[in-house]
Enzyme design. Structure first.
Site, mmCIF file in Angstrom:
data_model
loop_
_atom_site.group_PDB
_atom_site.id
_atom_site.type_symbol
_atom_site.label_atom_id
_atom_site.label_comp_id
_atom_site.label_asym_id
_atom_site.label_seq_id
_atom_site.Cartn_x
_atom_site.Cartn_y
_atom_site.Cartn_z
ATOM 1 C CE LYS A 10 3.393 -2.368 -4.540
ATOM 2 N NZ LYS A 10 2.980 -2.102 -3.151
ATOM 3 C CD GLN A 12 0.985 -8.567 -2.338
ATOM 4 O OE1 GLN A 12 1.729 -9.200 -3.034
ATOM 5 N NE2 GLN A 12 -0.276 -8.375 -2.656
ATOM 6 C CG ASP A 30 -1.791 -1.249 1.291
ATOM 7 O OD1 ASP A 30 -2.252 -1.694 0.233
ATOM 8 O OD2 ASP A 30 -1.940 -1.795 2.394
ATOM 9 N N GLY A 77 -4.277 -4.520 -4.284
ATOM 10 C CA GLY A 77 -5.307 -3.611 -4.775
ATOM 11 C C GLY A 77 -4.632 -2.310 -5.141
ATOM 12 C CG HIS A 78 -1.490 -2.024 -7.561
ATOM 13 N ND1 HIS A 78 -0.598 -2.587 -8.425
ATOM 14 C CD2 HIS A 78 -1.042 -2.341 -6.321
ATOM 15 C CE1 HIS A 78 0.356 -3.211 -7.737
ATOM 16 N NE2 HIS A 78 0.096 -3.078 -6.460
HETATM 17 P P1 IMP Z 1 -2.319 -12.776 1.860
HETATM 18 O O1 IMP Z 1 -1.360 -12.164 0.886
HETATM 19 O O2 IMP Z 1 -3.762 -12.569 1.507
HETATM 20 O O3 IMP Z 1 -1.982 -14.194 2.174
HETATM 21 O O4 IMP Z 1 -2.151 -11.986 3.257
HETATM 22 C C1 IMP Z 1 -0.948 -12.069 4.022
HETATM 23 C C2 IMP Z 1 -0.624 -10.710 4.643
HETATM 24 O O5 IMP Z 1 -0.251 -9.798 3.628
HETATM 25 C C3 IMP Z 1 -1.790 -10.066 5.381
HETATM 26 O O6 IMP Z 1 -1.289 -9.330 6.478
HETATM 27 C C4 IMP Z 1 -2.363 -9.120 4.350
HETATM 28 O O7 IMP Z 1 -3.058 -8.055 4.945
HETATM 29 C C5 IMP Z 1 -1.087 -8.645 3.686
HETATM 30 N N1 IMP Z 1 -1.305 -8.189 2.313
HETATM 31 C C6 IMP Z 1 -1.507 -8.940 1.212
HETATM 32 N N2 IMP Z 1 -1.639 -8.163 0.130
HETATM 33 C C7 IMP Z 1 -1.507 -6.895 0.544
HETATM 34 C C8 IMP Z 1 -1.497 -5.636 -0.122
HETATM 35 O O8 IMP Z 1 -1.636 -5.525 -1.348
HETATM 36 N N3 IMP Z 1 -1.329 -4.550 0.674
HETATM 37 C C9 IMP Z 1 -1.132 -4.637 2.005
HETATM 38 N N4 IMP Z 1 -1.108 -5.779 2.674
HETATM 39 C C10 IMP Z 1 -1.287 -6.909 1.946
#
Ligand code: IMP
Length: 428
Positions: A16, A225, A13, A40-41
Site C-alpha cells: 500500500k 494492515q 503488507d 510499516g509502509h
Molecule cells: P498488532 O496490530 O501489533 O496488535 O498485531 C496483530 C496482528 O496483526 C499480528 O499478526 C501482526 O503481525 C499483524 N499486523 C499488524 N500490523 C501489520 C502490518 O502492518 N502488516 C502485516 N501484519 C500486521
C-alpha cells in the site's frame, strides 16, 4: 473523482505504501485512517528507502497535505521521531502540512508493556503482535478510559489522573505476573517534555476535511494492515485491533460514506502473512523461502520473516465485497517471475463440498482447491505498458479480473516509483 480510498485486501503488507506514494502525486491530501506504528509502509525513492509507521505515505510529495485520522492510535515519541527522520531528507514536515486528529488515542509505555506481557506470558497462544502496544491502546479506547491526543495538552493534574486511571486498570496484570509496570512519573515526564512540539499538529480534523471536501480537493484515504486483519472481518482472533477495512475509513476520518467515490483494493500477486493464525494457501517451506527471498518478505518495522503462499481468490472476492472495491492495485507481480506454473486458489473443499466462498469460519477444515496458471521467466520490472507484458503475465492479470469481476487499475513490477504500470488513474 475527489475522494478515493486505498484498502489492503489481504493480511497487510500488500504494498500500500508504494501505491499510495504513486497516487498521492494526484492528491492534495492523504489521510491515514487506522492503526498505529504496527504498520510499516515502505517507499523507495531513488536509492533511498523510507519506512513509515505513522505518517501517511503522501509525505514525500511536497504538494500533499497529510493527516493522521482519529481512528489511529499514536505513540507521540514515534510520531516526533518519524517527523524528524523525514525532515532529514529535506522534506517539509510541520504543522502547516501535517495534521493529527485531536480525537486519535495515545499509545503509552504501559500499552507496549501490556502487549509484551500478553504475548510473552499470559496468552496461551500468542497472536504474534508487533508488540507496539496497539491492541491495549484500542482496548482502553473501547473501555472508555483511553487518553486522546488533545488531552496531552490538559493541565498537569488532569493528565496525571487520566494516566493513573489507565495504570490502575492494567497494573494487577503485572502484579500477577510479578513484573514491574512502567512508572506513571516517567510517562508524565515524557509527555510534558514532548507536548510543546506535539500540540501544534493537533487539529479538529473533521472540520479540516469538511473544508477540503467542500473545495472538492482530491483526497486519498490510506488504510493500514489489511481486511483479513480487520477486527470485524479478519481471521479473528489473529487480527489487529482496528478497522483496517473501508468501515475504518469512515469512522476513522469522519468523512461520510457517500463522499468516497472509489475504493482501490490493494493486493499482492501472491499472499503473505506475518504473525500467527490461519493461512490456508501457505506454500511449502522451500517455496515459501524462495518467494520470501525474491520478494524481500520481511516485516518492514519488526524484521520478522513473513509467511508466504499463493493468491487466494475466494479471500480476495470476500475482501472486495466487504470494501465495495471498484478496482484493484496488483503489486509485486515481478516476484512471480521464474516460479514455473503458479498455483492459485480458486475455491475450497470443506467436508467434501466445494465452495467458491472463503470459508472464514471453517478454515481449520478447509482445503484449498488450486488451479495452476502458466508462469513466465521474463524479468518484467522494465515494462511500463500493460500491452508490453509477456502473454502469460497478461493472462495472469486477466484471470484475476475475470475471477473477481474487477478491473486492475495499477500494476507494480518493482519497488521503485517508476516500476509501475498505471492502466487507469483512479482520480480521473
Ligand atoms: P498488532 O496490530 O501489533 O496488535 O498485531 C496483530 C496482528 O496483526 C499480528 O499478526 C501482526 O503481525 C499483524 N499486523 C499488524 N500490523 C501489520 C502490518 O502492518 N502488516 C502485516 N501484519 C500486521
Amino acid at each position: 473523482m475527489s475522494v478515493i480510498a486505498a484498502v489492503g485486501l489481504q493480511w497487510g503488507d500488500e504494498g500500500k505504501g508504494k501505491v499510495i506514494d504513486i497516487l498521492s502525486e494526484f492528491a492534495s491530501m492523504v489521510v491515514r485512517y487506522a492503526g498505529g506504528n504496527n504498520a510499516g509502509h515502505t517507499i523507495k525513492v531513488g536509492e533511498k528507502k523510507l519506512v513509515l509507521g505513522l505518517l501517511p505515505s503522501g509525505i514525500l510529495r511536497p504538494s500533499c497535505q497529510c493527516m493522521l485520522g482519529g481512528g489511529m492510535v499514536i505513540d507521540p515519541n514515534v510520531f516526533l521521531e518519524e517527523t524528524a527522520r523525514v525532515r532529514e531528507l529535506g522534506v517539509k514536515v510541520d504543522s502547516d502540512r501535517v495534521a493529527v486528529a485531536k480525537s486519535a488515542f495515545v499509545v503509552l509505555p504501559i500499552h507496549r508493556a501490556v502487549d509484551e506481557l500478553l504475548e510473552e506470558s499470559i496468552m496461551k497462544e500468542g497472536i504474534g503482535t508487533t508488540r507496539r502496544g496497539i491492541g491495549p491502546a484500542y482496548q482502553d479506547k473501547i473501555g472508555r478510559r483511553g487518553l486522546r491526543m488533545f488531552e496531552i495538552a490538559s493541565d498537569r493534574d488532569r493528565l496525571r489522573r487520566k494516566i493513573e486511571a489507565i495504570h490502575d486498570f492494567w497494573e494487577p496484570l503485572f502484579t500477577r505476573e510479578r513484573k514491574t509496570p512502567p512508572a506513571v512519573g516517567e510517562t508524565m515526564e515524557n509527555l510534558l517534555r514532548v507536548r510543546e512540539e506535539l500540540v501544534p499538529f493537533l487539529k479538529d480534523t473533521v472540520v479540516l476535511l469538511r473544508e477540503e471536501i467542500r473545495k472538492r480537493s482530491r483526497i486519498l484515504l490510506e488504510g493500514a494492515q489489511g481486511t483479513l486483519l480487520d477486527i470485524d472481518h479478519g481471521t479473528y482472533p489473529f487480527v489487529t485491533s482496528s478497522s483496517a477495512s473501508i468501515a475504518g475509513a469512515i469512522s476513522g476520518t469522519g468523512i461520510g460514506p457517500g463522499a468516497i467515490e472509489a475504493v482501490i483494493g490493494i493486493c499482492k500477486a501472491y499472499s503473505t502473512r506475518v504473525g500467527s493464525g490461519p493461512f490456508p494457501t501457505e506454500a511449502d517451506p522451500d517455496t515459501a523461502a524462495r518467494i520470501r527471498d525474491i520478494g524481500g518478505e520481511y516485516g518492514s518495522t519488526t524484521g520478522r520473516p513473513r509467511r508466504c503462499g499463493w493468491l487466494d481468490l475466494p479471500a480476495l472476492r470476500r475482501s472486495a465485497l466487504i470494501n465495495g472495491v471498484s478496482m484493484l492495485g496488483l503489486t509485486k507481480l515481478d516476484v512471480l517471475s521464474g516460479m514455473g506454473e503458479i498455483p492459485v486458489c480458486v475455491g475450497y473443499e470443506v467436508d467434501g463440498e466445494i465452495t467458491e466462498d472463503f470459508p472464514l469460519y471453517d478454515l481449520e477444515r478447509a482445503i484449498p482447491v488450486y488451479e495452476k496458471w502458466p508462469g513466465w521467466d521474463d524479468n518484467i520490472s522494465d515494462v511500463r505498458e500493460a500491452a508490453d507484458l509477456p502473454p502469460n503475465v497478461r493472462r495472469y492479470i486477466q484471470n484475476i479480473e475475470l475471477k473477481t469481476q474487477l478491473p486492475v487499475a495499477l500494476i507494480s513490477v518493482g519497488p521503485g516509483r517508476n516500476e509501475t504500470i498505471m492502466i487507469r488513474n483512479p482520480f480521473r
